[in-house]
Write a protein that holds these residues in place. Sequence first.
Motif, PDB file in Angstrom:
ATOM      1  N   HIS A  11       0.823  -1.210   0.000  1.00  0.00           N
ATOM      2  CA  HIS A  11       0.000   0.000   0.000  1.00  0.00           C
ATOM      3  C   HIS A  11       0.858   1.261   0.000  1.00  0.00           C
ATOM      4  N   LEU A  12       0.215   2.342  -0.332  1.00  0.00           N
ATOM      5  CA  LEU A  12       0.678   3.707  -0.096  1.00  0.00           C
ATOM      6  C   LEU A  12      -0.236   4.250   0.985  1.00  0.00           C
ATOM      7  N   HIS A  13       0.266   5.065   1.875  1.00  0.00           N
ATOM      8  CA  HIS A  13      -0.638   5.624   2.872  1.00  0.00           C
ATOM      9  C   HIS A  13      -1.614   6.595   2.214  1.00  0.00           C
ATOM     10  N   ALA A  14      -2.860   6.536   2.642  1.00  0.00           N
ATOM     11  CA  ALA A  14      -3.889   7.429   2.104  1.00  0.00           C
ATOM     12  C   ALA A  14      -3.510   8.887   2.357  1.00  0.00           C
ATOM     13  N   VAL A  15      -2.924   9.167   3.518  1.00  0.00           N
ATOM     14  CA  VAL A  15      -2.286  10.461   3.770  1.00  0.00           C
ATOM     15  C   VAL A  15      -0.825  10.216   3.408  1.00  0.00           C
ATOM     16  N   ALA A  16      -0.483  10.539   2.166  1.00  0.00           N
ATOM     17  CA  ALA A  16       0.720   9.992   1.540  1.00  0.00           C
ATOM     18  C   ALA A  16       2.024  10.393   2.215  1.00  0.00           C
ATOM     19  N   ASP A  17       2.031  11.482   2.970  1.00  0.00           N
ATOM     20  CA  ASP A  17       3.298  11.903   3.578  1.00  0.00           C
ATOM     21  C   ASP A  17       3.602  11.182   4.892  1.00  0.00           C
ATOM     22  N   ARG A  18       2.761  10.261   5.305  1.00  0.00           N
ATOM     23  CA  ARG A  18       2.980   9.539   6.560  1.00  0.00           C
ATOM     24  C   ARG A  18       4.022   8.438   6.382  1.00  0.00           C
ATOM     25  N   VAL A  23      -3.649   1.548  -5.414  1.00  0.00           N
ATOM     26  CA  VAL A  23      -2.610   2.193  -6.217  1.00  0.00           C
ATOM     27  C   VAL A  23      -1.780   1.160  -6.983  1.00  0.00           C
ATOM     28  N   ILE A  24      -1.516   0.010  -6.385  1.00  0.00           N
ATOM     29  CA  ILE A  24      -0.718  -1.025  -7.046  1.00  0.00           C
ATOM     30  C   ILE A  24      -1.532  -1.707  -8.147  1.00  0.00           C
ATOM     31  N   ALA A  25      -2.761  -2.084  -7.834  1.00  0.00           N
ATOM     32  CA  ALA A  25      -3.615  -2.762  -8.815  1.00  0.00           C
ATOM     33  C   ALA A  25      -3.846  -1.891 -10.045  1.00  0.00           C
ATOM     34  N   GLU A  26      -4.069  -0.595  -9.826  1.00  0.00           N
ATOM     35  CA  GLU A  26      -4.335   0.328 -10.942  1.00  0.00           C
ATOM     36  C   GLU A  26      -3.134   0.462 -11.872  1.00  0.00           C
ATOM     37  N   ALA A  27      -1.925   0.175 -11.357  1.00  0.00           N
ATOM     38  CA  ALA A  27      -0.703   0.294 -12.158  1.00  0.00           C
ATOM     39  C   ALA A  27      -0.270  -1.028 -12.784  1.00  0.00           C
ATOM     40  N   VAL A  67      10.520   3.730   6.429  1.00  0.00           N
ATOM     41  CA  VAL A  67       9.903   4.041   5.136  1.00  0.00           C
ATOM     42  C   VAL A  67       9.391   5.479   5.164  1.00  0.00           C
ATOM     43  N   PRO A  68       9.961   6.379   4.369  1.00  0.00           N
ATOM     44  CA  PRO A  68       9.463   7.758   4.362  1.00  0.00           C
ATOM     45  C   PRO A  68       8.058   7.833   3.773  1.00  0.00           C
ATOM     46  N   GLY A  69       7.406   8.960   3.984  1.00  0.00           N
ATOM     47  CA  GLY A  69       6.142   9.208   3.310  1.00  0.00           C
ATOM     48  C   GLY A  69       6.332   9.184   1.798  1.00  0.00           C
ATOM     49  N   HIS A  70       5.243   8.976   1.083  1.00  0.00           N
ATOM     50  CA  HIS A  70       5.202   8.973  -0.382  1.00  0.00           C
ATOM     51  C   HIS A  70       5.844   7.737  -1.012  1.00  0.00           C
ATOM     52  N   TRP A  71       6.143   6.708  -0.197  1.00  0.00           N
ATOM     53  CA  TRP A  71       6.684   5.467  -0.742  1.00  0.00           C
ATOM     54  C   TRP A  71       5.658   4.349  -0.601  1.00  0.00           C
ATOM     55  N   GLY A  94       2.825   2.204 -14.795  1.00  0.00           N
ATOM     56  CA  GLY A  94       3.144   3.480 -14.146  1.00  0.00           C
ATOM     57  C   GLY A  94       2.039   3.855 -13.186  1.00  0.00           C
ATOM     58  N   TYR A  95       2.418   4.596 -12.154  1.00  0.00           N
ATOM     59  CA  TYR A  95       1.457   4.999 -11.131  1.00  0.00           C
ATOM     60  C   TYR A  95       0.766   6.291 -11.520  1.00  0.00           C
ATOM     61  N   ARG A  96      -0.502   6.356 -11.183  1.00  0.00           N
ATOM     62  CA  ARG A  96      -1.268   7.578 -11.391  1.00  0.00           C
ATOM     63  C   ARG A  96      -1.017   8.513 -10.228  1.00  0.00           C
TER      64      ARG A  96
END
Length: 200
Positions: free
Chosen positions: A94-101, A168-172, A136-140, A196-198
């Motif tokens: 996953h990517l965090h829904a609040v991506a900078d977390r 996010v992974i499935a869509e890419a 793991v930084p945010g946005h990863w 590629g990721y949207r």
Amino acid sequence: MSTPVVDVPALLEISPEGGIEGRSRRYEKFLGDMDGVYRDDRAWQDAVGERGTDELVYWVDDHRYQEGAGALIVGTSTLLPGRYGEEFAVTRGHLHAVADRAELYYCLSGRGVMLLETLDGQSSAIELTPGKAVDVPGHWIHRSVNVGDEPFVTLFCYAADAGQDYEVIAEAGGMKNLVVADGDGWKLAPNPDHTGYRVR
């Protein structure tokens, strides 16, 4: 000015075999839940045909004392070993829904890889063995991979308001890289289905 509500500290017993005594919840993923996760869909379908959809493949225990900004979620992830064709067993990722977390993962037992990617195409893979951690930084985007022959157990901690974006992974078309067998070890292989990721 009102006095804030203060939560009570909690004692948690964390097992290196996976699981938390004092957890708030447990969720489990079964073989049938992993439809579309592996590129080698034929190998996954063969596994389902042999073992059925109800075989447990990983579980997560966590403890949360409140929701929202300022609180932390602490938990363990236990990913059982396995292979689907050349691909090692993985979590959905996953990517965090609040991506900078950000999120911290500390290996308690087993041997695994944290597969990491950003929406703009950066990629990393960090091997974890007991005593090693990845911050793991945010946005990863991040996904656990079990490259050993025993359960891969990590202790994790992240902000309670982070949430998860599993689509996010499935869509890419899957992650940019796959973790595949390489003799007695592992290597990264490009995923030709990755589109590629949207940017969200």
